[in-house]
Scaffold this motif. Structure first.
Motif, PDB file in Angstrom:
ATOM      1  N   UNK A 149       0.817  -1.225   0.000  1.00 54.15           N
ATOM      2  CA  UNK A 149       0.000   0.000   0.000  1.00 54.15           C
ATOM      3  C   UNK A 149       0.851   1.275   0.000  1.00 54.15           C
ATOM      4  N   UNK A 150       1.919   1.291   0.798  1.00 54.58           N
ATOM      5  CA  UNK A 150       2.734   2.498   0.908  1.00 54.58           C
ATOM      6  C   UNK A 150       3.373   2.857  -0.426  1.00 54.58           C
ATOM      7  N   UNK A 151       3.703   1.841  -1.217  1.00 51.82           N
ATOM      8  CA  UNK A 151       4.383   2.102  -2.482  1.00 51.82           C
ATOM      9  C   UNK A 151       3.415   2.174  -3.659  1.00 51.82           C
ATOM     10  N   UNK A 152       2.119   2.138  -3.371  1.00 51.89           N
ATOM     11  CA  UNK A 152       1.137   2.361  -4.425  1.00 51.89           C
ATOM     12  C   UNK A 152       0.833   1.160  -5.287  1.00 51.89           C
ATOM     13  N   UNK A 153       1.221  -0.040  -4.849  1.00 52.66           N
ATOM     14  CA  UNK A 153       0.905  -1.256  -5.611  1.00 52.66           C
ATOM     15  C   UNK A 153      -0.601  -1.518  -5.562  1.00 52.66           C
ATOM     16  N   UNK A 154      -1.179  -1.253  -4.418  1.00 50.00           N
ATOM     17  CA  UNK A 154      -2.607  -1.442  -4.233  1.00 50.00           C
ATOM     18  C   UNK A 154      -2.957  -0.751  -2.926  1.00 50.00           C
ATOM     19  N   UNK A 155      -4.256  -0.675  -2.594  1.00 53.72           N
ATOM     20  CA  UNK A 155      -4.602   0.020  -1.355  1.00 53.72           C
ATOM     21  C   UNK A 155      -4.840  -0.949  -0.194  1.00 53.72           C
ATOM     22  N   UNK A 156      -5.105  -2.232  -0.530  1.00 54.58           N
ATOM     23  CA  UNK A 156      -5.442  -3.159   0.545  1.00 54.58           C
ATOM     24  C   UNK A 156      -4.581  -4.420   0.472  1.00 54.58           C
ATOM     25  N   UNK A 157      -4.440  -5.051   1.617  1.00 53.49           N
ATOM     26  CA  UNK A 157      -3.759  -6.341   1.641  1.00 53.49           C
ATOM     27  C   UNK A 157      -4.596  -7.343   2.436  1.00 53.49           C
ATOM     28  N   UNK A 158      -4.398  -8.629   2.139  1.00 56.62           N
ATOM     29  CA  UNK A 158      -4.957  -9.693   2.966  1.00 56.62           C
ATOM     30  C   UNK A 158      -3.774 -10.504   3.449  1.00 56.62           C
ATOM     31  N   UNK A 159      -3.589 -10.549   4.761  1.00 58.79           N
ATOM     32  CA  UNK A 159      -2.392 -11.212   5.277  1.00 58.79           C
ATOM     33  C   UNK A 159      -2.634 -11.753   6.688  1.00 58.79           C
ATOM     34  N   UNK A 160      -1.694 -12.582   7.121  1.00 61.16           N
ATOM     35  CA  UNK A 160      -1.753 -13.125   8.482  1.00 61.16           C
ATOM     36  C   UNK A 160      -1.258 -12.074   9.466  1.00 61.16           C
ATOM     37  N   UNK A 161      -1.914 -12.008  10.616  1.00 64.50           N
ATOM     38  CA  UNK A 161      -1.510 -11.079  11.662  1.00 64.50           C
ATOM     39  C   UNK A 161      -1.439 -11.851  12.966  1.00 64.50           C
ATOM     40  N   UNK A 162      -0.300 -11.723  13.659  1.00 68.68           N
ATOM     41  CA  UNK A 162      -0.192 -12.395  14.948  1.00 68.68           C
ATOM     42  C   UNK A 162      -0.434 -11.370  16.064  1.00 68.68           C
ATOM     43  N   UNK A 163       0.388 -10.312  16.088  1.00 72.42           N
ATOM     44  CA  UNK A 163       0.215  -9.283  17.116  1.00 72.42           C
ATOM     45  C   UNK A 163      -0.255  -7.971  16.509  1.00 72.42           C
ATOM     46  N   UNK A 164      -0.038  -7.777  15.231  1.00 68.81           N
ATOM     47  CA  UNK A 164      -0.442  -6.538  14.582  1.00 68.81           C
ATOM     48  C   UNK A 164       0.663  -5.496  14.540  1.00 68.81           C
ATOM     49  N   UNK A 165       1.848  -5.831  15.096  1.00 64.79           N
ATOM     50  CA  UNK A 165       2.901  -4.812  15.174  1.00 64.79           C
ATOM     51  C   UNK A 165       3.466  -4.479  13.786  1.00 64.79           C
ATOM     52  N   UNK A 166       3.582  -5.470  12.909  1.00 61.84           N
ATOM     53  CA  UNK A 166       4.086  -5.194  11.561  1.00 61.84           C
ATOM     54  C   UNK A 166       3.133  -4.263  10.817  1.00 61.84           C
ATOM     55  N   UNK A 167       1.845  -4.494  10.990  1.00 62.71           N
ATOM     56  CA  UNK A 167       0.854  -3.626  10.349  1.00 62.71           C
ATOM     57  C   UNK A 167       1.024  -2.190  10.841  1.00 62.71           C
ATOM     58  N   UNK A 168       1.068  -2.044  12.170  1.00 66.99           N
ATOM     59  CA  UNK A 168       1.167  -0.702  12.749  1.00 66.99           C
ATOM     60  C   UNK A 168       2.431   0.013  12.284  1.00 66.99           C
ATOM     61  N   UNK A 169       3.548  -0.728  12.254  1.00 65.47           N
ATOM     62  CA  UNK A 169       4.817  -0.133  11.850  1.00 65.47           C
ATOM     63  C   UNK A 169       4.756   0.389  10.421  1.00 65.47           C
ATOM     64  N   UNK A 170       3.845  -0.171   9.613  1.00 69.24           N
ATOM     65  CA  UNK A 170       3.728   0.265   8.222  1.00 69.24           C
ATOM     66  C   UNK A 170       2.497   1.140   7.989  1.00 69.24           C
ATOM     67  N   UNK A 171       1.919   1.649   9.065  1.00 72.36           N
ATOM     68  CA  UNK A 171       0.799   2.577   8.951  1.00 72.36           C
ATOM     69  C   UNK A 171      -0.491   1.943   8.465  1.00 72.36           C
ATOM     70  N   UNK A 172      -0.646   0.638   8.728  1.00 72.77           N
ATOM     71  CA  UNK A 172      -1.860  -0.047   8.270  1.00 72.77           C
ATOM     72  C   UNK A 172      -2.763  -0.378   9.449  1.00 72.77           C
ATOM     73  N   UNK A 173      -4.068  -0.449   9.184  1.00 73.52           N
ATOM     74  CA  UNK A 173      -5.002  -0.884  10.228  1.00 73.52           C
ATOM     75  C   UNK A 173      -5.856  -2.034   9.706  1.00 73.52           C
ATOM     76  N   UNK A 174      -6.226  -2.915  10.611  1.00 73.40           N
ATOM     77  CA  UNK A 174      -7.120  -4.016  10.249  1.00 73.40           C
ATOM     78  C   UNK A 174      -8.511  -3.465  10.011  1.00 73.40           C
ATOM     79  N   UNK A 175      -9.161  -3.886   8.929  1.00 71.86           N
ATOM     80  CA  UNK A 175     -10.544  -3.478   8.748  1.00 71.86           C
ATOM     81  C   UNK A 175     -11.504  -4.643   8.918  1.00 71.86           C
ATOM     82  N   UNK A 176     -11.053  -5.855   8.668  1.00 68.26           N
ATOM     83  CA  UNK A 176     -11.938  -6.978   8.987  1.00 68.26           C
ATOM     84  C   UNK A 176     -11.140  -8.274   9.097  1.00 68.26           C
ATOM     85  N   UNK A 177     -11.673  -9.207   9.868  1.00 72.52           N
ATOM     86  CA  UNK A 177     -11.036 -10.501  10.032  1.00 72.52           C
ATOM     87  C   UNK A 177     -11.726 -11.499   9.092  1.00 72.52           C
ATOM     88  N   UNK A 178     -10.946 -12.150   8.237  1.00 74.85           N
ATOM     89  CA  UNK A 178     -11.529 -13.153   7.331  1.00 74.85           C
ATOM     90  C   UNK A 178     -11.643 -14.496   8.047  1.00 74.85           C
TER      91      UNK A 178
END
Lengths: 222, 390
Positions: free
Chosen positions: A156-185
């Motif tokens: 998302x930061x580099x403009x490849x796309x706006x959303x990602x679907x990925x595994x999250x354990x603690x959420x720290x990687x997401x936060x470090x990259x300015x991302x927030x969870x919007x829904x749990x699949x």
């Protein structure tokens, strides 16, 4: 005993490996020393049991090896099982290890202005194109998936796309990259998987293996 | 060269069967059909392609996505290429042969075509062979289907066979009894099909005696499985199903020899249209099932059972053929000499150049023997290896 009679058990490389090995040990299966040797190029290992060999492959490949019957049983994440939906795989047991979530995430700035109800099409970077397409299709949204093998959070930061679907354990990687969870699949954990034909044609041996894992899991829950 | 290569390329899932594979398949189908025939099954041969609505009606609906369709320029109607022959045989029984005495025993063999292969089963065209036993609800009919399937596959030289009995109607009956319907029933079946105990525990969490969980665990060798199921408190309709399975096992097992018999009470996937005792046949180490069969109801309400084998899977289960003797014979020995050798069980290859060395020619042409001076001589291993070809 010929090689053809051995039970081949597949372990996933990566974050679940240590827990998987520990669980195998409780079942009474201990790999040979080369398994723990970081410099070893060996891919297949013997164990203390003459009738069981181990292979160590990528987590996605565990499901494929077992589905094709190349391995008879193994440990695979429920995320991988959902992605492939192999009919030849049984997942008789939740091992309670490798627990995490599969989520949709996007930059905070997008979340502030976004109304998911209005989507007809989304572009998503993910390791799970099938699962992602199915998830969005169920809500009437067409998902264009960009398959990546890692570092999803960069997209998302580099403009490849706006959303990602990925595994999250603690959420720290997401936060470090300015991302927030919007829904749990899906809630994800590792499962014991068994090849269907192996279970049907060798019910006693494979059944005993499943039972011994079941006892270990029940013992831990108690 | 480029044009040769492009001609060799076939669409995904389609293949040329070369020697000896094409011969082996024909031989296997011949053996299967001979077994069916010996048990009084008469062969029918429906067309490759027919009106879409008759092909896809009733049980055929499950194959809609797998069926190639074309527009018939003559009738201006949509036609479908068969993706499975069972539906066609059921149609024949219900229409053209409806006046024939029951039970009606029919067999069939032919090619089927599918729109999509899967990763595990890439073939899109393959042979299917099987039989249908129509018009009898007797337990002996179920026994006959299983015994005949086993005999036919053994006759085709498969080894390490195992038969997995399934009761696809059981879960539906028990679920109705427990008030599980609609989408929850689908989730229940899905969890059972994957043998996913974690998902099952969620779907059936208010099931007081954990009946579904115990059914799932019961799957295995048939005696253990039956004992485990009988230990569960089940409503009468369900225990009737289990009792019928017990009776069937008692009748069939004395005739199954060393064949492994297992029971899986909850398997449903692939048996959506089956209404009673069904079964899959597996061979150890071979991907997917060799064939499946079981009880269903024709669209006109007649009870039926049957069995179908898919040759793509079956071929993976066959041992490499032990070479039948192939004899090199000089043409000058006479055509009738070849015929004499055939009568003795040999196959022959005629050589047109009398000056050539018979032994070397036999090796070059992939023969196992050569005929010289009035008798057949074996080609030694060295001679065969030298030729470097089969």
């Amino acid at each position: 005993m010929t090689t053809g009679d051995k039970i081949i058990f597949a372990l996933p490389k990566g974050r679940v490996l240590d827990d998987g090995v520990a669980m195998l040990a409780q079942v009474g299966i201990a790999p040979e020393a080369a398994f723990f040797d970081k410099d070893s190029r060996q891919l297949r290992f013997t164990t203390n049991r003459a009738d069981v060999d181990l292979i160590r492959v990528r987590s996605f490949d565990v499901a494929t090896f077992v589905a094709f019957g190349a391995a008879h049983a193994g440990i695979a994440g429920s995320d991988v099982l959902l992605e492939f939906e192999y009919a030849e795989l049984y997942a008789p047991l939740d091992l309670g290890i490798g627990v995490c979530r599969l989520v949709v995430a996007e930059p905070e700035s997008v979340k502030a202005t976004d109304d998911p109800l209005r989507w007809s099409h989304v572009r998503v970077a993910t390791k799970y194109p099938n699962l992602t397409r199915r998830h969005f299709a169920a809500r009437g949204v067409q998902a264009e998936c960009i398959k990546l093998h890692g570092a999803m959070e960069l997209a998302p930061a580099l403009g490849l796309c706006r959303r990602i679907v990925d595994l999250v354990e603690t959420g720290s990687t997401l936060r470090a990259n300015g991302l927030v969870e919007v829904e749990t699949i899906a809630e994800v954990s590792s499962r014991l998987v068994v090849n269907r034909v192996a279970l049907k044609t060798r019910p006693v041996e494979i059944g005993a293996l499943v039972d011994s894992f079941t006892e270990v899991v029940r013992g831990q829950a108690a | 060269m480029a044009s040769e290569t492009s001609k060799a390329l076939l669409p995904a899932g389609l293949a040329d069967d070369l020697p000896p594979d094409a011969d082996i398949e024909a031989e296997v189908i011949g053996a299967l059909m001979a077994t069916f025939r010996a048990h009084g099954y008469e062969r029918v041969k429906p067309p490759l392609i027919e009106f879409e609505e008759s092909l896809l009606g009733g049980p055929g609906a499950a194959l809609a996505q797998q069926t190639f369709r074309v527009m018939d320029p003559q009738s201006q109607r949509m036609l479908g290429v068969r993706a499975d022959m069972t539906v066609q045989v059921a149609r024949i029984a219900a229409t053209r042969l409806r006046q024939r005495a029951r039970p009606l025993r029919l067999s069939y063999s032919g090619q089927v075509l599918r729109t999509r292969g899967s990763q595990l089963r890439p073939e899109r065209q393959f042979s299917q062979a099987g039989f249908e036993l129509i018009g009898s609800a007797s337990l002996e009919a179920d026994v006959e289907a299983i015994l005949l399937a086993a005999e036919a596959l053994r006759g085709a030289r498969t080894t390490h066979l195992s038969i997995d009995l399934t009761l696809p109607h059981l879960v539906g009956v028990l679920a109705a009894d427990r008030g599980i319907v609609g989408p929850r029933l689908d989730q229940l079946r899905d969890a059972l099909d994957r043998k996913d105990a974690a998902a099952l525990a969620l779907v059936a969490k208010d099931d007081p005696d954990r009946a579904f969980g115990r059914l799932l665990e019961a799957a295995g060798p048939v005696d253990d499985a039956l004992a485990a199921i009988k230990a569960i408190a089940l409503p009468k309709e369900v225990s009737d199903i289990v009792d019928a399975a017990s009776a069937l096992v008692a009748l069939a097992r004395p005739h199954l020899g060393d064949l492994l018999l297992t029971l899986d009470p909850t398997e449903y996937r692939g048996f959506e249209y089956h209404t009673g005792i069904s079964f899959s046949v597996f061979a150890r180490g071979v991907r997917g099932e060799l064939g499946r069969g079981g009880r269903y109801v024709l669209e006109n309400g007649e009870p039926a059972t049957g069995f179908s084998v898919y040759l793509d899977s079956l071929r993976r289960a066959l041992p490499a053929r032990v070479g039948g003797g192939l004899v090199f014979v000089r043409a000058s020995a006479g055509f009738d000499r070849c015929q004499q050798l055939h009568a003795e069980g040999w196959r022959t290859v005629r050589g047109f150049d009398d000056a050539a060395d018979a032994k070397a020619e036999a090796a070059r042409l992939g023969c196992t023997h050569y005929f010289l001076d009035g008798s057949v001589h074996a080609l030694d291993d060295a001679g065969r290896k030298q030729s470097g070809k089969r």
